[in-house]
Motif scaffolding. Structure first.
Motif, short mmCIF file in Angstrom:
data_model
loop_
_atom_site.label_atom_id
_atom_site.label_comp_id
_atom_site.label_asym_id
_atom_site.label_seq_id
_atom_site.Cartn_x
_atom_site.Cartn_y
_atom_site.Cartn_z
N ARG A 23 0.50 -1.38 0.07
CA ARG A 23 -0.09 -0.27 0.13
C ARG A 23 0.96 1.22 -0.34
O ARG A 23 0.02 1.79 -0.07
CB ARG A 23 -0.74 -0.40 1.12
CG ARG A 23 -2.07 -0.97 1.51
CD ARG A 23 -2.90 -1.50 2.04
NE ARG A 23 -4.15 -2.63 2.06
CZ ARG A 23 -4.05 -3.14 3.42
NH1 ARG A 23 -3.36 -3.32 4.63
NH2 ARG A 23 -4.36 -3.91 2.93
N GLY A 24 1.77 1.34 0.23
CA GLY A 24 2.98 2.15 0.03
C GLY A 24 3.27 2.53 0.90
O GLY A 24 4.14 3.97 0.83
N ARG A 25 2.98 2.32 2.29
CA ARG A 25 4.20 2.89 3.59
C ARG A 25 4.99 2.47 3.92
O ARG A 25 5.79 1.47 3.43
CB ARG A 25 2.77 2.15 4.52
CG ARG A 25 1.66 2.22 4.62
CD ARG A 25 0.33 2.36 5.24
NE ARG A 25 -0.66 2.33 5.31
CZ ARG A 25 -1.77 2.11 5.20
NH1 ARG A 25 -2.01 0.18 5.65
NH2 ARG A 25 -3.24 2.10 5.05
N SER A 26 5.69 3.44 4.23
CA SER A 26 7.01 3.29 5.02
C SER A 26 7.14 2.12 6.34
O SER A 26 6.32 2.04 6.93
CB SER A 26 7.84 4.84 5.40
OG SER A 26 6.95 5.08 6.51
N ILE A 30 4.65 1.03 9.11
CA ILE A 30 4.20 -0.39 9.81
C ILE A 30 4.82 -0.91 10.58
O ILE A 30 3.89 -1.28 11.74
CB ILE A 30 4.87 -0.95 8.16
CG1 ILE A 30 4.37 -0.70 6.79
CG2 ILE A 30 4.42 -2.39 8.48
CD1 ILE A 30 5.32 -1.31 6.29
N ALA A 31 5.52 -0.54 11.64
CA ALA A 31 6.38 -0.57 12.80
C ALA A 31 5.03 0.07 13.98
O ALA A 31 4.59 -0.86 14.98
CB ALA A 31 7.61 -0.21 13.25
N ARG A 32 5.45 0.77 13.37
CA ARG A 32 3.92 1.76 14.42
C ARG A 32 2.51 0.46 13.95
O ARG A 32 2.12 0.62 15.47
CB ARG A 32 3.86 3.24 13.23
CG ARG A 32 4.69 4.45 14.38
CD ARG A 32 4.31 5.46 14.52
NE ARG A 32 3.69 5.98 13.19
CZ ARG A 32 4.27 6.73 12.82
NH1 ARG A 32 6.23 6.52 12.51
NH2 ARG A 32 4.37 6.76 11.25
N GLN A 33 2.12 0.92 12.92
CA GLN A 33 0.84 0.44 13.04
C GLN A 33 0.88 -1.06 13.87
O GLN A 33 -0.10 -0.97 14.18
CB GLN A 33 0.50 0.05 11.81
CG GLN A 33 -0.46 1.28 11.02
CD GLN A 33 -0.33 1.62 9.38
OE1 GLN A 33 0.17 0.74 9.31
NE2 GLN A 33 -1.33 2.31 9.75
N THR A 34 1.89 -2.00 13.38
CA THR A 34 1.95 -3.72 14.04
C THR A 34 2.56 -3.73 15.21
O THR A 34 2.37 -4.50 15.92
CB THR A 34 2.60 -4.67 12.59
OG1 THR A 34 4.49 -3.65 12.74
CG2 THR A 34 2.24 -4.14 11.16
#
Length: 196
Positions: A23-26, A30-34
């Motif tokens: 989805r083009g995330r950095s 990704i680290a913050r979301q997961t």
């Protein structure tokens, strides 16, 4: 993988990393979301970019090389199958520590822990410290008798496979489930009726 109910946790998190990356995330996003470490995200994203889906599986780890060869284990098992008196040891039965000492004394193995000998014997369900007389077959007709039973377990009878509607039932007496006389007299059934 990311949304499967039976997917292991690690595989699910790796799949989420890949989906977020698609989805083009950095990596930081990704680290913050997961809730994973940035290095973990970087590692799995990079592996997927290099090799695709197979890269999401764990790599094979070589582990510590075995200290003993398969031949040494087999020789210790063969020693365990002999009576100590046959080998000259002043024992009536082998124990794991005694087998370890004897294997070292004979030069079969370097010093080997008794726990390793126990594990080797456990692989083949060998228990040389136990003795049962039925293990040593003395019946000359044992082979033909056993062959009939083993053929039935293999679902054959006189070399002919059993049909789909033919079954092998093994009925063996179990402890305290023998056919015994009744302790109490049999009572006549009660007549059904309204509860009082």
């Amino acid at each position: 993988m990311a949304y499967g109910h039976k997917t292991p946790y690690q595989a699910r998190m790796r799949a989420h990393i890949v989906l977020h990356a698609a989805r083009g995330r950095s990596n930081a996003s990704i680290a913050r979301q997961t809730g994973l470490h940035l290095d973990t995200v970087r590692k799995w994203r990079g592996r997927f970019a290099e090799d695709g889906m197979p890269a999401l599986a764990d790599r094979r780890r070589p582990g510590r090389p075995p200290s003993f060869t398969a031949l040494q284990a087999a020789q210790v098992k063969a020693l365990a199958c002999q009576l100590p008196a046959e080998t000259g040891a002043p024992l009536s039965r082998w124990s794991c520590p005694e087998l370890a000492r004897e294997a070292m004394a004979r030069g079969i193995t370097p010093p080997v822990p008794a726990s390793t000998v126990r594990r080797w014997l456990g692989q083949d369900a060998l228990k040389p410290w136990q003795h049962r007389s039925w293990i040593f077959v003395t019946d000359p007709a044992f082979r033909p008798k056993a062959q009939q039973v083993l053929d039935l377990y293999a679902r054959t009878r006189d070399g002919v496979p059993l049909g789909e509607n033919e079954y092998v039932i093994s009925a063996d007496e179990k402890t305290s489930i023998q056919a015994r006389c009744r302790c109490h007299p049999t009572l006549a059934p009660t007549r059904p009726g309204p509860c009082a």
